[in-house]
Design a protein around this motif. Structure first.
Motif, PDB file in Angstrom:
ATOM      1  N   THR A   1       0.836  -1.206   0.000  1.00  0.00           N
ATOM      2  CA  THR A   1       0.000   0.000   0.000  1.00  0.00           C
ATOM      3  C   THR A   1       0.869   1.254   0.000  1.00  0.00           C
ATOM      4  O   THR A   1       0.624   2.203  -0.757  1.00  0.00           O
ATOM      5  N   PHE A   2       1.905   1.249   0.836  1.00  0.00           N
ATOM      6  CA  PHE A   2       2.812   2.399   0.895  1.00  0.00           C
ATOM      7  C   PHE A   2       3.517   2.594  -0.442  1.00  0.00           C
ATOM      8  O   PHE A   2       3.628   3.728  -0.932  1.00  0.00           O
ATOM      9  N   ALA A   3       3.960   1.514  -1.055  1.00  0.00           N
ATOM     10  CA  ALA A   3       4.641   1.619  -2.349  1.00  0.00           C
ATOM     11  C   ALA A   3       3.700   2.175  -3.417  1.00  0.00           C
ATOM     12  O   ALA A   3       4.105   3.029  -4.221  1.00  0.00           O
ATOM     13  N   GLN A   4       2.454   1.716  -3.419  1.00  0.00           N
ATOM     14  CA  GLN A   4       1.480   2.206  -4.396  1.00  0.00           C
ATOM     15  C   GLN A   4       1.177   3.688  -4.173  1.00  0.00           C
ATOM     16  O   GLN A   4       1.115   4.466  -5.133  1.00  0.00           O
ATOM     17  N   GLU A   5       0.997   4.067  -2.911  1.00  0.00           N
ATOM     18  CA  GLU A   5       0.740   5.482  -2.611  1.00  0.00           C
ATOM     19  C   GLU A   5       1.928   6.345  -3.020  1.00  0.00           C
ATOM     20  O   GLU A   5       1.751   7.434  -3.575  1.00  0.00           O
ATOM     21  N   SER A   6       3.132   5.864  -2.741  1.00  0.00           N
ATOM     22  CA  SER A   6       4.338   6.613  -3.100  1.00  0.00           C
ATOM     23  C   SER A   6       4.444   6.783  -4.603  1.00  0.00           C
ATOM     24  O   SER A   6       4.802   7.856  -5.097  1.00  0.00           O
ATOM     25  N   GLN A   7       4.126   5.728  -5.347  1.00  0.00           N
ATOM     26  CA  GLN A   7       4.180   5.803  -6.804  1.00  0.00           C
ATOM     27  C   GLN A   7       3.153   6.809  -7.334  1.00  0.00           C
ATOM     28  O   GLN A   7       3.459   7.618  -8.208  1.00  0.00           O
ATOM     29  N   LYS A   8       1.944   6.781  -6.786  1.00  0.00           N
ATOM     30  CA  LYS A   8       0.913   7.731  -7.212  1.00  0.00           C
ATOM     31  C   LYS A   8       1.353   9.163  -6.916  1.00  0.00           C
ATOM     32  O   LYS A   8       1.157  10.068  -7.743  1.00  0.00           O
ATOM     33  N   MET A   9       1.935   9.362  -5.723  1.00  0.00           N
ATOM     34  CA  MET A   9       2.400  10.706  -5.369  1.00  0.00           C
ATOM     35  C   MET A   9       3.507  11.161  -6.323  1.00  0.00           C
ATOM     36  O   MET A   9       3.512  12.309  -6.765  1.00  0.00           O
ATOM     37  N   ALA A  10       4.431  10.256  -6.629  1.00  0.00           N
ATOM     38  CA  ALA A  10       5.525  10.612  -7.537  1.00  0.00           C
ATOM     39  C   ALA A  10       4.987  10.989  -8.909  1.00  0.00           C
ATOM     40  O   ALA A  10       5.424  11.986  -9.509  1.00  0.00           O
ATOM     41  N   GLU A  11       4.033  10.211  -9.412  1.00  0.00           N
ATOM     42  CA  GLU A  11       3.441  10.516 -10.714  1.00  0.00           C
ATOM     43  C   GLU A  11       2.736  11.873 -10.694  1.00  0.00           C
ATOM     44  O   GLU A  11       2.871  12.667 -11.628  1.00  0.00           O
ATOM     45  N   GLN A  12       1.993  12.136  -9.632  1.00  0.00           N
ATOM     46  CA  GLN A  12       1.293  13.424  -9.520  1.00  0.00           C
ATOM     47  C   GLN A  12       2.284  14.572  -9.395  1.00  0.00           C
ATOM     48  O   GLN A  12       2.083  15.637  -9.982  1.00  0.00           O
TER      49      GLN A  12
END
Length: 130
Positions: free
Chosen positions: A96-107
């Motif tokens: 979950t943390f990795a997915q959230e981090s990836q979404k934040m990086a993309e944004q």
């Protein structure tokens, strides 16, 4: 001049500060949840161990020995199940943390690109007007 400084501050906030704050908040939440899960697991393992020690202290004859062995087998099964569940929980937290981090990086890349393109457009328009 004040307007330019305000604009630079706003761009800095959009490109660096806000994303860093968001990531740090997500990381703190992850570490808090992971630490809590680990402490809960440690407490459960300690409780299981103490309970088993108490069972073995009650061994006085063949019947109580049989009960202790049976209890030990059940406790071992419970412990394996607990290990499995704890591992799954920590894996899920990490994913979950990795997915959230990836979404934040993309944004953040998207936001930085938009701010940079807007600034480049403004510089080009200013140059054309002069």
């Amino acid at each position: 001049m004040n307007k330019a400084a305000e604009k630079n501050t706003q761009q800095l906030e959009t490109i660096f500060v806000s994303p860093m704050r968001s990531y740090t908040n997500a990381a703190l939440d992850y570490y808090d949840q992971a630490m809590s899960a680990q402490l809960d697991a440690a407490r459960a393992y300690a409780d299981m161990s103490v309970a088993q020690m108490r069972v073995w202290l009650e061994v006085k004859d063949a019947d109580s020995l049989k009960k202790a062995v049976d209890s030990q087998q059940k406790a071992a099964g419970d412990m394996v199940e607990r290990f499995k569940n704890d591992a799954e929980k920590l894996t899920s937290l990490g994913q979950t943390f990795a997915q959230e981090s990836q979404k934040m990086a993309e944004q953040n890349v998207k936001n930085a690109t938009e701010v940079t393109q807007k600034a480049a457009t403004e510089v080009t328009q200013k140059a054309a007007n002069q």
